[in-house]
Design an enzyme around this catalytic site. Structure first.
Site, PDB file in Angstrom:
ATOM      1  N   ASP A  29     -85.714  73.233 -10.856  1.00  0.00           N
ATOM      2  CA  ASP A  29     -86.018  74.153  -9.763  1.00  0.00           C
ATOM      3  C   ASP A  29     -84.741  74.887  -9.353  1.00  0.00           C
ATOM      4  OD1 ASP A  29     -84.526  72.341  -8.234  1.00  0.00           O
ATOM      5  OD2 ASP A  29     -86.297  71.428  -7.319  1.00  0.00           O
ATOM      6  N   ALA A  30     -84.798  75.612  -8.259  1.00  0.00           N
ATOM      7  CA  ALA A  30     -83.660  76.418  -7.805  1.00  0.00           C
ATOM      8  C   ALA A  30     -82.445  75.575  -7.428  1.00  0.00           C
ATOM      9  CB  ALA A  30     -84.075  77.286  -6.621  1.00  0.00           C
TER      10      ALA A  30
END
Length: 112
Positions: A29-30
């Site tokens: 994810d980010a």
């Protein structure tokens, strides 16, 4: 909520098979943490390799008219895995009958 039919061992030495996995950036994810859904393809890759290790090529099994459908997955996430960490998925047949195979997995991260 699904309930595990077997309790997978947390000791990697208790598994007869190990599959190294390369954590790809696309699986994170980010924050650089592996997304929870990314573990499922790792288990599938390991399951196919486990079958091959046991002399059962999945394509041949399928061509022979046998399908292995996943009917349940239970996972416990103990700590985040991050992009770049080495990962090994350990696997073994935990139980088997005429119509059901239960495979236990242990995802071990951060070990070379």
């Amino acid at each position: 909520m699904a309930r595990a039919l077997v309790e997978p061992p947390t000791d990697a030495a208790r598994y007869p098979f190990a599959q190294p996995i390369r954590v790809r950036f696309a699986e994170t994810d980010a924050m650089g943490v592996v997304h929870h859904a990314s573990y499922i393809p790792w288990l599938e890759e390991t399951r196919v390799a486990l079958l091959a290790h046991g002399g059962h090529d999945y394509a041949e099994v399928h061509a022979g008219g046998l399908d292995l459908a996943v009917v349940d997955v239970v996972a416990r996430y103990r700590r985040p895995v991050r992009f770049g960490e080495p990962v090994v998925v350990h696997a073994g047949v935990a139980d088997a009958s005429r119509s059901l195979i239960q495979i236990a997995y242990l995802v071990e991260a951060g070990s070379d």
